[in-house]
Enzyme design. Structure first.
Site, PDB file in Angstrom:
ATOM      1  N   ASP A   7       4.327  -0.545  -0.959  1.00 26.87           N
ATOM      2  CA  ASP A   7       4.807   0.514  -1.685  1.00 26.87           C
ATOM      3  C   ASP A   7       4.713   1.751  -1.070  1.00 26.87           C
ATOM      4  OD1 ASP A   7       6.164   1.937  -4.397  1.00 26.87           O
ATOM      5  OD2 ASP A   7       3.723   2.832  -4.481  1.00 26.87           O
ATOM      6  N   ASP A   9       4.350   5.704  -2.665  1.00 26.21           N
ATOM      7  CA  ASP A   9       3.190   6.544  -3.752  1.00 26.21           C
ATOM      8  C   ASP A   9       2.373   6.164  -4.214  1.00 26.21           C
ATOM      9  OD1 ASP A   9       5.340   9.465  -3.173  1.00 26.21           O
ATOM     10  OD2 ASP A   9       6.645   7.744  -5.020  1.00 26.21           O
ATOM     11  N   ASP A 168      -0.094  -0.212  -5.158  1.00 31.20           N
ATOM     12  CA  ASP A 168      -1.531   0.546  -6.009  1.00 31.20           C
ATOM     13  C   ASP A 168      -1.447   0.861  -7.388  1.00 31.20           C
ATOM     14  OD1 ASP A 168      -0.145   3.399  -6.906  1.00 31.20           O
ATOM     15  OD2 ASP A 168       0.819   2.602  -6.209  1.00 31.20           O
TER      16      ASP A 168
END
Length: 219
Positions: A7, A9, A168
């Site tokens: 991923d 951001d 995250d």
């Protein structure tokens, strides 16, 4: 394991300050109340359109489709140029370079739209690092639908058992779980749920630890 898919951001970069600035630039231009940093950070994870819907609802109490469309277009204008306060998490550059040197293919699966994704990759000189990049508007669906992750895997010419996905957030964890992919949770990003309550095969808070987890099939 032949590839690592990340991923963006909250996983490789902390872009929340620039996203917050872009959001408030839009709101200020429209004469609407501004959002706090914590509000803005909490809206991240499901793509730009949902970010804007959450932002609009927070400051007006509702979503009006025409206004949402306008705010979304204005947000993308600022979002594509929002790099000044984005920072790379410690250890990320070294890990990406080491993985490439060791022969791993690298993919990127993000809900960030492709134009701002390409813009920030160019800004960071990361264009050369990722073999396949899928953004939030690359397909008809976005994460947590597993299709974007599967598209990266397919683009790499691999199968799900050959990759590890690193993210995250709850969105990333759900994406990996629905795809049946091995998932490593970076705990210093934008999640709202306790790590132990999220799907993952391993979790880490320091990128210096990631390579060892990737090499350990039992992790």
């Amino acid at each position: 394991m032949k590839a690592v898919i990340f991923d963006l951001d909250g996983t490789l970069i902390d872009s929340a300050p620039d996203i917050h600035a872009a959001a408030n630039a839009v709101l200020q231009g429209e004469g609407l109340p501004l959002v706090s940093f914590e509000q803005s950070r909490s809206f991240v994870g499901r793509g730009a359109r949902i970010f804007v819907e959450r932002m609009e609802r927070a400051v007006t109490g509702e979503n009006e489709p025409a206004r949402t469309d306008h705010l979304h277009a204005r947000f993308l204008h600022f979002y594509e140029r929002a790099h000044e306060n984005t920072r790379i998490y410690p250890g990320v550059v070294e890990v990406l370079e080491d993985l490439r040197a060791e022969g791993f293919a690298l993919g990127l699966c993000t809900n960030k739209p492709m134009r701002p994704t390409r813009a920030v990759l160019a800004h960071l000189d990361w264009d050369r690092l990722f073999d396949v990049v899928i953004g939030g508007d690359s397909l008809a669906v976005a994460k947590p639908d597993p299709a974007p992750l599967i598209a990266v895997v397919d683009g790499l010419g691999l199968t799900l058992p050959q990759i590890t996905y690193i993210g995250d957030s709850e969105t990333d964890a759900e994406t990996a779980q629905r795809a049946g992919a091995r998932f490593g949770l970076f705990t210093e990003g934008y999640r709202h749920t306790a790590p132990e309550d999220m799907y993952h095969q391993f979790r880490f808070d320091d990128y210096n630890l990631l390579t060892e987890y990737l090499k350990d099939p039992a992790a």
